[in-house]
Write a protein that holds these residues in place. Sequence first.
Motif, PDB file in Angstrom:
ATOM      1  N   THR A 141     -24.705  -4.850 -33.387  1.00 33.96           N
ATOM      2  CA  THR A 141     -25.999  -4.598 -34.012  1.00 33.96           C
ATOM      3  C   THR A 141     -25.845  -4.616 -35.515  1.00 33.96           C
ATOM      4  O   THR A 141     -24.905  -4.040 -36.053  1.00 33.96           O
ATOM      5  N   ALA A 142     -26.741  -5.292 -36.196  1.00 32.57           N
ATOM      6  CA  ALA A 142     -26.716  -5.329 -37.651  1.00 32.57           C
ATOM      7  C   ALA A 142     -28.038  -4.791 -38.181  1.00 32.57           C
ATOM      8  O   ALA A 142     -29.095  -5.125 -37.662  1.00 32.57           O
ATOM      9  N   THR A 143     -27.987  -3.959 -39.209  1.00 31.27           N
ATOM     10  CA  THR A 143     -29.198  -3.354 -39.759  1.00 31.27           C
ATOM     11  C   THR A 143     -29.342  -3.628 -41.241  1.00 31.27           C
ATOM     12  O   THR A 143     -29.913  -2.840 -41.968  1.00 31.27           O
ATOM     13  N   TRP A 172     -23.238  -2.148 -39.594  1.00 31.21           N
ATOM     14  CA  TRP A 172     -23.013  -3.066 -38.474  1.00 31.21           C
ATOM     15  C   TRP A 172     -22.072  -2.390 -37.492  1.00 31.21           C
ATOM     16  O   TRP A 172     -21.147  -1.682 -37.897  1.00 31.21           O
ATOM     17  N   GLN A 173     -22.316  -2.596 -36.218  1.00 36.68           N
ATOM     18  CA  GLN A 173     -21.436  -2.065 -35.183  1.00 36.68           C
ATOM     19  C   GLN A 173     -21.191  -3.136 -34.130  1.00 36.68           C
ATOM     20  O   GLN A 173     -22.096  -3.898 -33.798  1.00 36.68           O
ATOM     21  N   GLY A 174     -19.995  -3.173 -33.634  1.00 37.16           N
ATOM     22  CA  GLY A 174     -19.677  -4.137 -32.587  1.00 37.16           C
ATOM     23  C   GLY A 174     -18.596  -3.623 -31.670  1.00 37.16           C
ATOM     24  O   GLY A 174     -17.739  -2.836 -32.077  1.00 37.16           O
ATOM     25  N   ASP A 178     -19.684  -9.486 -43.683  1.00 35.67           N
ATOM     26  CA  ASP A 178     -19.714 -10.842 -43.140  1.00 35.67           C
ATOM     27  C   ASP A 178     -19.868 -10.738 -41.619  1.00 35.67           C
ATOM     28  O   ASP A 178     -18.882 -10.691 -40.875  1.00 35.67           O
ATOM     29  N   VAL A 179     -21.113 -10.680 -41.170  1.00 39.63           N
ATOM     30  CA  VAL A 179     -21.405 -10.453 -39.757  1.00 39.63           C
ATOM     31  C   VAL A 179     -20.842 -11.578 -38.894  1.00 39.63           C
ATOM     32  O   VAL A 179     -20.299 -11.335 -37.810  1.00 39.63           O
ATOM     33  N   GLU A 180     -20.964 -12.801 -39.369  1.00 45.25           N
ATOM     34  CA  GLU A 180     -20.462 -13.931 -38.583  1.00 45.25           C
ATOM     35  C   GLU A 180     -18.968 -13.799 -38.337  1.00 45.25           C
ATOM     36  O   GLU A 180     -18.480 -14.027 -37.219  1.00 45.25           O
ATOM     37  N   ALA A 181     -18.205 -13.400 -39.377  1.00 48.96           N
ATOM     38  CA  ALA A 181     -16.765 -13.244 -39.230  1.00 48.96           C
ATOM     39  C   ALA A 181     -16.432 -12.074 -38.310  1.00 48.96           C
ATOM     40  O   ALA A 181     -15.471 -12.139 -37.530  1.00 48.96           O
ATOM     41  N   LEU A 182     -17.218 -11.009 -38.392  1.00 51.12           N
ATOM     42  CA  LEU A 182     -16.990  -9.861 -37.528  1.00 51.12           C
ATOM     43  C   LEU A 182     -17.243 -10.225 -36.064  1.00 51.12           C
ATOM     44  O   LEU A 182     -16.493  -9.841 -35.162  1.00 51.12           O
ATOM     45  N   GLU A 183     -18.317 -10.972 -35.833  1.00 45.74           N
ATOM     46  CA  GLU A 183     -18.610 -11.391 -34.471  1.00 45.74           C
ATOM     47  C   GLU A 183     -17.523 -12.325 -33.940  1.00 45.74           C
ATOM     48  O   GLU A 183     -17.150 -12.264 -32.764  1.00 45.74           O
ATOM     49  N   GLY A 234     -20.246   0.657 -42.473  1.00 47.05           N
ATOM     50  CA  GLY A 234     -21.324   1.411 -43.101  1.00 47.05           C
ATOM     51  C   GLY A 234     -21.404   1.134 -44.587  1.00 47.05           C
ATOM     52  O   GLY A 234     -20.707   0.289 -45.125  1.00 47.05           O
ATOM     53  N   GLY A 235     -22.287   1.860 -45.262  1.00 50.48           N
ATOM     54  CA  GLY A 235     -22.516   1.662 -46.688  1.00 50.48           C
ATOM     55  C   GLY A 235     -23.784   0.872 -46.906  1.00 50.48           C
ATOM     56  O   GLY A 235     -24.795   1.081 -46.220  1.00 50.48           O
TER      57      GLY A 235
END
Length: 391
Positions: free
Chosen positions: A41-43, A80-82, A51-56, A75-76
């Motif tokens: 989840t990204a907020t 994002w959580q995964g 970098d959400v794409e890299a995290l995914e 956080g900050g």
Amino acid sequence: MRASLRTTVAAALVLGLAAGGTLASPAFADGRPAADTATATATAAQSSGPDVEALETALRGLPDQQATAALIRVGGNGTWQGVAGVSNLKTGAPARDNVRFRAGSTTKIVTAALTLRLVADGTLDLDGTVQEYLPGLLPAGTFEPITVRQLLNYTSGLKPGAALGETDEELYANRFKTLTPQEVLAASVAAGPLHKPGEYQRYSNIHYTVLGLIIEKVTGDTFAHQAAQRIFRPLGMRDSYFPGSDPRIRGPHHRGYQELNGELVDVTEWNVTDRFAAGDMISSARDLERFMVALFRGRIVPEPQLKEMFTRPSVDDIETGEAATMAAGLQRYKINGKVVWGKTGARPGFHTVIAATPDLSRTVVYSVNATDAHRDGGPLAMRFAFPAFNQ
């Protein structure tokens, strides 16, 4: 966490290497594609967040050769959580984000904070010595005075203490045995000093083993109870505790696995009394994130004591010959031009990172059920932690 691993992780982060590579995408035990059970989840907008794409991508394909499960909490400015992988290889049950895990050497941040709280309260003195707080422990004429500050920043000169084995196989065979902090320390004392106090920095659990014993001596209480009373309970860290000789992880948790002789062996149950105040804590990503934010905001350790956690001694690391990177419990990294303070931790089957920028504009906590947690720390950090600081 071994000193060599700590050096590897630090070097990789300072160089700013990307995780890179192509991740395999094997099926889970129940036959579903790995990506199907990964959740995230990204907020925050991509421009301001991690970098959400890299995290995914980091989570995609679990379980694989590196890990059976992973959970990441960012956080900050942008959260994002995964979570991905399986909580149990036998059943194929999907990994969860509300689990407890062995926090390894991230325990040292709690120990440092507790020590500095006692300094702020006037119970301890940073310039007070081991010889004063634990009289008779260090033979006169063999050891020069060692201060609390030198224990905190790994410059005491003490050698590592006793262990239950040298190889992973030996440690596994002895995993249910108890090795007390006193026994660990006795072996260190018998070996004599490595160097003069304050001369070099050398990362080792022994410094924090002694701090734990000092805390118990000056408070007349157990280290575990002091941590609960002064840190865990006030912050609402309900998942965090010190198990002592209990080899289990109480509450929801992922199974941990270690590769031994070419096979993955379940290493979830393990007596870690030998790690004590240096690495015995069980916690959760939510708890560690809460702790980190409170710590950096001065809610646990007040000024001027808090500055000790961000002040490196002006000495060289005895192993690398480079300037010291460790302060009191925390280590300084530089990632993509950002100064980051944090700590890594590892126990068989469990690899943990807790890190943040000083202004808390970015925080990251992760727990990875690594198949070789002690030796695979560098690649794990680059895969699961580095993307959080990319933006």
